[in-house]
Design a protein around this motif. Structure first.
Motif, short mmCIF file in Angstrom:
data_model
loop_
_atom_site.label_atom_id
_atom_site.label_comp_id
_atom_site.label_asym_id
_atom_site.label_seq_id
_atom_site.Cartn_x
_atom_site.Cartn_y
_atom_site.Cartn_z
N UNK A 127 0.83 -1.21 0.00
CA UNK A 127 0.00 0.00 0.00
C UNK A 127 0.87 1.27 0.00
N UNK A 128 1.93 1.24 0.81
CA UNK A 128 2.85 2.39 0.84
C UNK A 128 3.56 2.55 -0.49
N UNK A 181 2.82 9.37 -5.84
CA UNK A 181 3.52 10.62 -5.51
C UNK A 181 4.62 10.89 -6.54
N UNK A 182 5.35 9.85 -6.90
CA UNK A 182 6.46 9.97 -7.87
C UNK A 182 5.95 10.46 -9.22
N UNK A 183 4.76 10.00 -9.63
CA UNK A 183 4.20 10.35 -10.93
C UNK A 183 3.33 11.60 -10.91
N UNK A 234 0.33 16.81 -1.64
CA UNK A 234 -0.10 15.51 -2.12
C UNK A 234 -1.02 14.83 -1.11
N UNK A 235 -0.61 14.83 0.15
CA UNK A 235 -1.40 14.18 1.19
C UNK A 235 -2.75 14.88 1.39
N UNK A 236 -2.75 16.21 1.32
CA UNK A 236 -4.02 16.92 1.49
C UNK A 236 -4.94 16.74 0.30
N UNK A 264 5.31 8.90 4.81
CA UNK A 264 6.48 9.37 5.54
C UNK A 264 7.50 9.85 4.52
N UNK A 265 8.00 11.05 4.71
CA UNK A 265 8.99 11.61 3.79
C UNK A 265 10.27 10.79 3.81
#
Length: 168
Positions: free
Chosen positions: A7-8, A15-17, A85-87, A94-95
Motif C-alpha cells: 500500500x505504501x 507521488x512519484x508520478x 499531495x497528502x491533502x 512518511x517523507x
C-alpha cells in the motif's frame, strides 16, 4: 525495501508520478512556504524583511533563489509536495520512507536501462553454445590431441647458467 507495505509503495508511486509543475494550488502554496521561511530566517535582517514587505514581495521565488541555499530550497519543495499531495489525495506518507524508496527505485531503474541497452547475443553465439553443449566439433577450430610427452626422450639442457651480477 522489505519493511514497506504494498500500500505504501502504491502511494509512493502515485507521488512519484504526480504532476506538481502544472498544479496552480501547489505552486501558490510553495510560494507561501518560501515567504514564511524567508520571514522566519531573516526576521532580524531589516534589508531582507523590507524586500519581503515591499514591491519585491510579488517575486518571492526570486528572493528564495537569491537568499536560500539550494539544499534549503530542495527541502522546502519536497516538504511542500508531501503536504500538498497528502491533502489532495487523502493519503498519508512518511517523507523519510519515501526518500529511501525513491533512492532504491531510481537505482533499480538505472540498472534496468543499462541492462536493456546491452545487445542480445547473436545467432552465431547461440550456435556455438549449442555445439559446445552437445559436444560436437566447432568448425574452423583445430583439434589438438591430448598427449603427454615421454620424459625419457627430453634432451638435457646444454647451456650454462648465467652468472649473477655479484658473481662476476
Amino acid at each position: 525495501m522489505s519493511n514497506v507495505s504494498d500500500e505504501e509503495v502504491n502511494v509512493f508511486e502515485k507521488f512519484y508520478k504526480f504532476d506538481f509543475t502544472n498544479s496552480k494550488k501547489y505552486q501558490d502554496g510553495l510560494l507561501a512556504v518560501y515567504e514564511q521561511y524567508l520571514v522566519m530566517k531573516f526576521q532580524n535582517d531589516p534589508h531582507i524583511e523590507q524586500k519581503l514587505r515591499g514591491d519585491e514581495k510579488r517575486d518571492v521565488e526570486k528572493l528564495a533563489n537569491t537568499y536560500l541555499q539550494p539544499s534549503e530550497i530542495s527541502q522546502l519543495q519536497i516538504q511542500a509536495k508531501v503536504y500538498y499531495f497528502c491533502s489532495e489525495t487523502g493519503n498519508i506518507m512518511s517523507l523519510d520512507d519515501y526518500q529511501k524508496w525513491e533512492a532504491q527505485f531510481t537505482e533499480t531503474k538505472k540498472l534496468q536501462e543499462i541492462s536493456s541497452e546491452r545487445a542480445p547475443h547473436s545467432s552465431k553465439y547461440e550456435e556455438l553454445v549449442d555445439l559446445i553443449v552437445q559436444g560436437k566439433p566447432i568448425p574452423d577450430i583445430k583439434t589438438v590431441p591430448d598427449m603427454v610427452y615421454d620424459t625419457t626422450k627430453i634432451s638435457q639442457s646444454s647451456l650454462e647458467l648465467r652468472k649473477k651480477p655479484w658473481e662476476t
